[in-house]
Design a protein around this motif. Structure first.
Motif, mmCIF file in Angstrom:
data_model
loop_
_atom_site.group_PDB
_atom_site.id
_atom_site.type_symbol
_atom_site.label_atom_id
_atom_site.label_comp_id
_atom_site.label_asym_id
_atom_site.label_seq_id
_atom_site.Cartn_x
_atom_site.Cartn_y
_atom_site.Cartn_z
ATOM 1 N N GLN A 103 45.774 36.040 30.881
ATOM 2 C CA GLN A 103 46.159 34.926 30.015
ATOM 3 C C GLN A 103 46.615 33.717 30.822
ATOM 4 O OE1 GLN A 103 49.133 35.976 27.184
ATOM 5 N NE2 GLN A 103 49.450 33.878 26.522
ATOM 6 N N ASP A 104 47.469 33.978 31.814
ATOM 7 C CA ASP A 104 48.063 32.876 32.543
ATOM 8 C C ASP A 104 47.393 32.749 33.901
ATOM 9 O OD1 ASP A 104 49.508 31.058 33.869
ATOM 10 O OD2 ASP A 104 51.463 31.987 33.521
ATOM 11 N N GLU A 157 46.604 21.784 41.943
ATOM 12 C CA GLU A 157 45.846 20.533 41.785
ATOM 13 C C GLU A 157 44.877 20.589 40.599
ATOM 14 O OE1 GLU A 157 44.319 18.877 45.590
ATOM 15 O OE2 GLU A 157 45.255 20.649 46.475
ATOM 16 N N PHE A 158 44.882 21.728 39.910
ATOM 17 C CA PHE A 158 43.902 21.913 38.838
ATOM 18 C C PHE A 158 44.535 21.942 37.457
ATOM 19 C CE2 PHE A 158 41.701 23.375 42.518
ATOM 20 C CZ PHE A 158 40.387 22.996 42.283
ATOM 21 N N SER A 159 43.717 21.661 36.443
ATOM 22 C CA SER A 159 44.155 21.800 35.054
ATOM 23 C C SER A 159 44.097 23.276 34.673
ATOM 24 C CB SER A 159 43.210 21.005 34.153
ATOM 25 O OG SER A 159 41.942 21.633 34.139
ATOM 26 N N GLY A 160 44.692 23.613 33.541
ATOM 27 C CA GLY A 160 44.687 25.004 33.072
ATOM 28 C C GLY A 160 43.279 25.567 32.927
ATOM 29 N N ILE A 185 42.172 32.521 26.824
ATOM 30 C CA ILE A 185 42.217 31.098 26.467
ATOM 31 C C ILE A 185 43.504 30.700 25.755
ATOM 32 C CG2 ILE A 185 39.724 30.719 26.353
ATOM 33 C CD1 ILE A 185 40.115 31.058 23.222
ATOM 34 N N SER A 186 44.391 31.664 25.485
ATOM 35 C CA SER A 186 45.528 31.304 24.626
ATOM 36 C C SER A 186 46.530 30.384 25.312
ATOM 37 C CB SER A 186 46.208 32.540 24.051
ATOM 38 O OG SER A 186 46.353 33.501 25.029
ATOM 39 N N ALA A 187 46.514 30.303 26.652
ATOM 40 C CA ALA A 187 47.445 29.380 27.318
ATOM 41 C C ALA A 187 46.827 27.989 27.491
ATOM 42 C CB ALA A 187 47.843 29.949 28.679
ATOM 43 N N LEU A 188 45.588 27.810 27.030
ATOM 44 C CA LEU A 188 44.882 26.544 27.285
ATOM 45 C C LEU A 188 44.946 25.603 26.086
ATOM 46 C CD1 LEU A 188 41.638 28.016 28.898
ATOM 47 C CD2 LEU A 188 43.760 27.334 30.031
ATOM 48 N N ASP A 189 44.800 24.305 26.370
ATOM 49 C CA ASP A 189 44.704 23.331 25.281
ATOM 50 C C ASP A 189 43.515 23.683 24.399
ATOM 51 O OD1 ASP A 189 46.733 21.925 26.329
ATOM 52 O OD2 ASP A 189 45.520 20.325 27.209
ATOM 53 N N VAL A 190 43.680 23.427 23.103
ATOM 54 C CA VAL A 190 42.619 23.764 22.152
ATOM 55 C C VAL A 190 41.292 23.120 22.559
ATOM 56 C CG1 VAL A 190 41.889 23.566 19.743
ATOM 57 C CG2 VAL A 190 44.269 24.104 20.285
ATOM 58 N N SER A 191 41.375 21.869 23.069
ATOM 59 C CA SER A 191 40.136 21.161 23.412
ATOM 60 C C SER A 191 39.395 21.843 24.568
ATOM 61 C CB SER A 191 40.466 19.724 23.796
ATOM 62 O OG SER A 191 41.386 19.726 24.874
ATOM 63 N N GLN A 193 39.672 25.238 25.200
ATOM 64 C CA GLN A 193 39.371 26.637 24.872
ATOM 65 C C GLN A 193 37.883 26.886 24.659
ATOM 66 O OE1 GLN A 193 41.835 27.687 21.506
ATOM 67 N NE2 GLN A 193 43.618 28.038 22.798
ATOM 68 N N ALA A 194 37.248 26.005 23.851
ATOM 69 C CA ALA A 194 35.838 26.212 23.527
ATOM 70 C C ALA A 194 34.974 26.149 24.781
ATOM 71 C CB ALA A 194 35.380 25.176 22.504
ATOM 72 N N GLN A 195 35.361 25.264 25.727
ATOM 73 C CA GLN A 195 34.554 25.144 26.955
ATOM 74 C C GLN A 195 34.606 26.429 27.777
ATOM 75 O OE1 GLN A 195 36.007 21.738 29.074
ATOM 76 N NE2 GLN A 195 35.862 20.409 27.289
ATOM 77 N N VAL A 196 35.798 27.006 27.861
ATOM 78 C CA VAL A 196 35.928 28.244 28.644
ATOM 79 C C VAL A 196 35.172 29.387 27.944
ATOM 80 C CG1 VAL A 196 37.569 29.949 29.545
ATOM 81 C CG2 VAL A 196 38.055 27.515 29.777
ATOM 82 N N ILE A 197 35.267 29.410 26.619
ATOM 83 C CA ILE A 197 34.535 30.435 25.857
ATOM 84 C C ILE A 197 33.030 30.284 26.073
ATOM 85 C CG2 ILE A 197 33.885 31.113 23.482
ATOM 86 C CD1 ILE A 197 36.530 32.282 24.365
ATOM 87 N N ASN A 198 32.551 29.028 26.042
ATOM 88 C CA ASN A 198 31.118 28.812 26.277
ATOM 89 C C ASN A 198 30.715 29.335 27.638
ATOM 90 O OD1 ASN A 198 30.716 27.641 23.838
ATOM 91 N ND2 ASN A 198 30.879 25.531 24.590
ATOM 92 N N THR A 199 31.560 29.084 28.642
ATOM 93 C CA THR A 199 31.249 29.575 29.991
ATOM 94 C C THR A 199 31.179 31.102 29.992
ATOM 95 O OG1 THR A 199 32.293 27.656 30.983
ATOM 96 C CG2 THR A 199 32.033 29.576 32.398
ATOM 97 N N LEU A 200 32.144 31.735 29.335
ATOM 98 C CA LEU A 200 32.117 33.210 29.293
ATOM 99 C C LEU A 200 30.842 33.715 28.619
ATOM 100 C CD1 LEU A 200 35.851 34.053 28.399
ATOM 101 C CD2 LEU A 200 34.657 34.610 30.530
ATOM 102 N N GLU A 201 30.442 33.022 27.566
ATOM 103 C CA GLU A 201 29.225 33.439 26.851
ATOM 104 C C GLU A 201 27.970 33.229 27.697
ATOM 105 O OE1 GLU A 201 29.992 31.270 23.085
ATOM 106 O OE2 GLU A 201 29.727 33.227 22.155
ATOM 107 N N GLU A 202 27.921 32.096 28.396
ATOM 108 C CA GLU A 202 26.762 31.833 29.263
ATOM 109 C C GLU A 202 26.670 32.871 30.379
ATOM 110 O OE1 GLU A 202 27.174 27.086 28.650
ATOM 111 O OE2 GLU A 202 27.100 27.813 30.735
ATOM 112 N N LEU A 203 27.833 33.202 30.940
ATOM 113 C CA LEU A 203 27.848 34.190 32.026
ATOM 114 C C LEU A 203 27.394 35.553 31.507
ATOM 115 C CD1 LEU A 203 31.208 33.180 33.713
ATOM 116 C CD2 LEU A 203 28.922 32.965 34.719
ATOM 117 N N GLN A 204 27.806 35.877 30.299
ATOM 118 C CA GLN A 204 27.395 37.148 29.705
ATOM 119 C C GLN A 204 25.877 37.207 29.592
ATOM 120 O OE1 GLN A 204 28.557 38.084 25.478
ATOM 121 N NE2 GLN A 204 29.128 40.009 26.445
#
Ligand code: ATP
Ligand code: SF4
Ligand code: MG
Length: 325
Positions: A103-104, A157-160, A185-191, A193-204
């Motif tokens: 999560q974190d 130096e990075f964003s969440g 994704i629960s510790a991330l800004d809502v905006s 979250q979807a990008q990280v989910i998309n990455t997980l889906e693409e990797l899958q």
């Protein structure tokens, strides 16, 4: 191919009990039953979504699956081999094949290491040359949507969202087939979250990965999962292919959980039976007899206090543990 061969992870009767207190006498020992007889399978290239209130045992299931814990009982077939009780030495080949993301992302990244060394760390003992390591890190950075000039920077130096991408790259370093994503994704800004989910889906899609996806966000679980399991106080109370579950929720707890979240589709909201959760989640130390949900269930009967409901097959791949369904 039989069903068994199709699933990468096959969990049967998983139990994880933690001792409470320090009594040395076995008869006085008390146990916190974090996971108490949970079974499910995860198909190759598929996502199993795990939902339930805080403390119901989701993380503990995930940690058992990647053998950060040795379970108290049950079996975990990984690609057909039971690894539930395998000794550490023999686990090495499996450690590469299964990973966990947390999560974190900040807490799980060493602040004094560069991004490149964080991602390369799991590969250090593989005998890769420096050039090969460098090449692999570049490949991983690209795979998760980071840039080559990020390699020599530090986590702060990075964003969440970027840090979570580093966590994903590190998890992918050993080319695993299975990843436990614990509230990734629960510790991330809502905006973001979807990008990280998309990455997980693409990797899958690209790598044929299987995921155990743990989340409080029921709409995200619906979006990403092929199959969903609902846990309550260490038990799995309902499990079904995602469309079947969201079309036809059967367990009173699942209905309560789902009716607590706003539904974007007003028709579905009107149809959903509203059950409000009253009372608190009981403690998993000496949990109630019979059905663990009974203290909060509006339909509880005498039988529910006496008999623990088994997870029963009700057709369409749908399983539910309730006496009145
Ligand atoms: N290492 C441990 N030792 C003792 N008890 C533990 C340990 N890990 C978890 N527990 C207990 O086991 C139960 C299940 O915890 P777990 O972290 O698996 O729940 P969770 O569903 O992941 O909750 P959350 O949604 O808050 O992350 C809780 O009562 C927790 O306090
Ligand atoms: S078994 Fe009984 S207490 Fe448990 S969910 Fe069903 S009706 Fe409610
Ligand atoms: Mg958790």
């Amino acid at each position: 191919m039989s069903n068994e061969n199709k699933s990468l992870v096959d969990v049967r009767g998983l139990k994880m009990y933690f001792p409470v207190g320090k009594s040395l006498l076995a008869k006085n020992r008390r146990w916190l039953k974090a996971v108490d007889d949970v079974s499910f399978t995860i198909g190759r290239g598929e996502t199993f979504g795990l939902v339930g209130e805080s403390g119901c045992g989701k993380t503990t299931v995930g940690r058992c699956l990647v053998r950060l814990y040795q379970p108290t009982a049950g079996s975990i077939l990984f690609d057909g081999q039971d690894i539930a009780h395998t000794r550490e030495k023999q686990l090495a080949p499996y450690r590469k094949r299964m990973q966990m993301i947390f999560q974190d992302p900040y807490a799980s990244l060493n602040p004094r290491m560069t991004i490149a060394s964080i991602i390369a760390e799991p590969l250090l003992k593989t005998g890769m040359s420096k050039a090969e390591l460098n090449e692999r890190v570049r490949e991983l950075i690209d795979l998760v949507g980071l840039k080559p000039d990020h390699m020599q920077r530090y986590p702060h130096e990075f964003s969440g969202g970027q840090r979570q991408r580093v966590g994903i790259a590190r998890a992918l370093a050993s080319s695993p087939e299975f990843i436990v994503c614990d509230e990734p994704i629960s510790a991330l800004d809502v905006s973001i979250q979807a990008q990280v989910i998309n990455t997980l889906e693409e990797l899958q899609e690209r790598l044929g990965l299987s995921y155990l996806f743990v989340s409080h966000d029921l709409s995200m679980v619906r979006h990403i999962s092929h199959t969903v399991g609902v846990m309550y106080l260490g038990c799995m109370v309902e499990r079904a292919p995602v469309q079947e579950l969201y079309r036809n929720m059967l367990h009173p707890y699942t209905k309560a959980l789902m009716s607590a979240v706003p539904v974007p589709d007003p028709d579905a909201a009107a149809k959903a039976e509203r059950i409000h959760l009253s009372g608190d989640v009981p403690t998993p130390i000496d949990p109630p007899s019979g059905c663990r949900f009974r203290a909060r269930c509006p339909y509880a009967t005498e039988r529910c206090a006496q008999e623990r409901p088994e997870l029963r097959d009700v057709g369409n791949g749908h399983f539910v543990a309730c006496h009145i369904v």
